[in-house]
Design a protein around this motif. Structure first.
Motif, short mmCIF file in Angstrom:
data_model
loop_
_atom_site.label_atom_id
_atom_site.label_comp_id
_atom_site.label_asym_id
_atom_site.label_seq_id
_atom_site.Cartn_x
_atom_site.Cartn_y
_atom_site.Cartn_z
N ASP A 15 1.91 -2.42 -5.10
CA ASP A 15 3.21 -2.50 -5.77
C ASP A 15 4.07 -3.64 -5.24
OD1 ASP A 15 4.05 -1.57 -3.31
OD2 ASP A 15 4.74 0.38 -4.04
N GLY A 16 3.55 -4.36 -4.24
CA GLY A 16 4.27 -5.51 -3.70
C GLY A 16 5.30 -5.17 -2.64
N ASN A 17 5.42 -3.88 -2.32
CA ASN A 17 6.44 -3.46 -1.35
C ASN A 17 5.85 -3.30 0.05
OD1 ASN A 17 8.52 -3.32 -3.29
ND2 ASN A 17 7.76 -1.32 -3.98
N GLY A 18 5.51 -4.41 0.67
CA GLY A 18 5.03 -4.36 2.05
C GLY A 18 3.52 -4.34 2.16
N THR A 19 3.04 -3.88 3.31
CA THR A 19 1.61 -3.86 3.60
C THR A 19 1.19 -2.50 4.11
OG1 THR A 19 1.95 -4.64 5.88
CG2 THR A 19 1.55 -6.32 4.18
N TYR A 20 -0.12 -2.27 4.06
CA TYR A 20 -0.71 -1.09 4.70
C TYR A 20 -1.60 -1.58 5.83
CZ TYR A 20 -3.70 2.78 5.86
OH TYR A 20 -4.38 3.74 6.58
N SER A 21 -1.49 -0.93 7.00
CA SER A 21 -2.34 -1.26 8.13
C SER A 21 -3.01 0.00 8.65
CB SER A 21 -1.51 -1.91 9.25
OG SER A 21 -2.33 -2.18 10.37
N LEU A 22 -4.33 -0.01 8.74
CA LEU A 22 -5.05 1.16 9.26
C LEU A 22 -4.61 1.49 10.67
CD1 LEU A 22 -7.25 3.31 8.95
CD2 LEU A 22 -8.93 1.60 9.68
N LYS A 23 -4.23 0.47 11.44
CA LYS A 23 -3.80 0.68 12.83
C LYS A 23 -2.65 1.68 12.91
CE LYS A 23 -2.28 -1.88 16.93
NZ LYS A 23 -1.96 -3.24 17.47
N ASP A 24 -1.77 1.67 11.90
CA ASP A 24 -0.60 2.55 11.91
C ASP A 24 -0.97 4.02 11.72
OD1 ASP A 24 1.03 0.34 12.23
OD2 ASP A 24 1.46 0.14 10.08
N ASP A 25 -2.16 4.29 11.19
CA ASP A 25 -2.59 5.67 10.93
C ASP A 25 -3.60 6.19 11.95
OD1 ASP A 25 -0.94 6.11 8.79
OD2 ASP A 25 -2.42 5.59 7.27
N LEU A 26 -3.91 5.39 12.97
CA LEU A 26 -4.84 5.87 13.99
C LEU A 26 -4.26 7.10 14.67
CD1 LEU A 26 -6.11 2.55 15.64
CD2 LEU A 26 -7.19 3.94 13.85
N GLY A 27 -5.12 8.08 14.91
CA GLY A 27 -4.67 9.36 15.44
C GLY A 27 -4.70 10.44 14.37
N SER A 28 -4.83 10.01 13.12
CA SER A 28 -4.95 10.93 12.00
C SER A 28 -6.32 10.77 11.35
CB SER A 28 -3.88 10.63 10.93
OG SER A 28 -2.58 10.75 11.46
N VAL A 29 -6.74 11.78 10.60
CA VAL A 29 -7.90 11.63 9.73
C VAL A 29 -7.45 10.79 8.54
CG1 VAL A 29 -9.54 12.82 8.22
CG2 VAL A 29 -8.92 13.82 10.44
N VAL A 30 -8.19 9.73 8.24
CA VAL A 30 -7.79 8.81 7.17
C VAL A 30 -8.91 8.71 6.13
CG1 VAL A 30 -6.95 6.50 6.60
CG2 VAL A 30 -6.49 7.46 8.88
N VAL A 31 -8.55 9.00 4.89
CA VAL A 31 -9.48 8.87 3.76
C VAL A 31 -9.22 7.52 3.09
CG1 VAL A 31 -10.26 9.83 1.57
CG2 VAL A 31 -9.49 11.36 3.40
N ILE A 32 -10.25 6.68 3.03
CA ILE A 32 -10.14 5.35 2.44
C ILE A 32 -11.04 5.33 1.20
CG2 ILE A 32 -10.37 2.87 2.83
CD1 ILE A 32 -10.31 3.54 5.87
#
Length: 202
Positions: free
Chosen positions: A73-90
């Motif tokens: 949507d153009g509103n910033g970025t996503y970084s996997l590093k920010d979600d470390l410590g959680s289970v992350v579905v990609i």
């Protein structure tokens, strides 16, 4: 006439040997760069997918490659590093992919049910037009973050995961290691047991 050096080697041959030496040195330097498979023994390198309902054994899991991409949507970025410590579905998808258009809304329902348990989701719109992906996310009210990765680079950054067909799903455990690579479409019923198992891990 071919001139010869003191050691008996012709100047033409000496030039050829020098060129080959430079080429070999360049190749060796490239193989020791950041993309070399052996550069990090703890990094995930895709070999085979997991069976549906299964995860890689805990002791055999390797670190996910961290990536940062612009949100669709153009509103910033996503970084996997920010979600470390959680289970992350990609989840990798595209608006032109029929199974993806069924799978993504189901994943959003799972996300809404599991986000209170600390499970994170991110969609990777790949090999797609930006407008097509953006419209699909908006029209289907997909509430988890989605990024646009036209070239499919994210799958390579995660761990040399092939992206020849869509959809496919990668799940990262709470320790930042890849626990699941499933190279086919999934339903909510397929996904939920794996999330229950991974969130219960220490």
């Amino acid at each position: 006439m071919a001139y010869r050096t003191l050691d008996g080697m012709s100047t033409a041959r000496r030039f050829t040997v020098a060129v080959l030496a430079v080429a070999v040195a360049t190749l060796l330097a490239a193989c020791t760069g950041k993309d070399a498979v052996s550069s990090d023994p703890n990094a995930f390198r895709f070999v085979s997918a997991t069976d549906l309902g299964k995860t890689y054994p805990i002791g055999e899991r390797k670190d996910a490659g961290l990536f940062t991409e612009k949100l669709i949507d153009g509103n910033g970025t996503y970084s996997l590093k920010d979600d470390l410590g959680s289970v992350v579905v990609i989840n990798f998808w595209a608006a032109w992919c029929g199974p993806c258009t069924v799978e993504s809304p189901q994943f959003d329902l799972v996300y809404r049910a599991y986000k209170s348990k600390g499970v994170k989701f991110v969609g990777i719109d790949t090999k797609d037009t930006h407008d097509g992906g953006k419209t699909f996310v908006a029209n289907n009210d997909i509430s988890y973050p989605n990024v646009w990765d036209e070239k499919g680079e994210t799958a390579l950054e995660l761990g040399k995961i092939p992206s020849r067909s869509l959809p496919f799903t990668v799940i990262v455990d709470k320790h930042g290691k890849i626990a699941v690579v499933y190279l086919d479409k999934m339903t909510a019923k397929d996904l939920e047991p794996m999330l229950d198992s991974l969130t219960a891990e220490a």
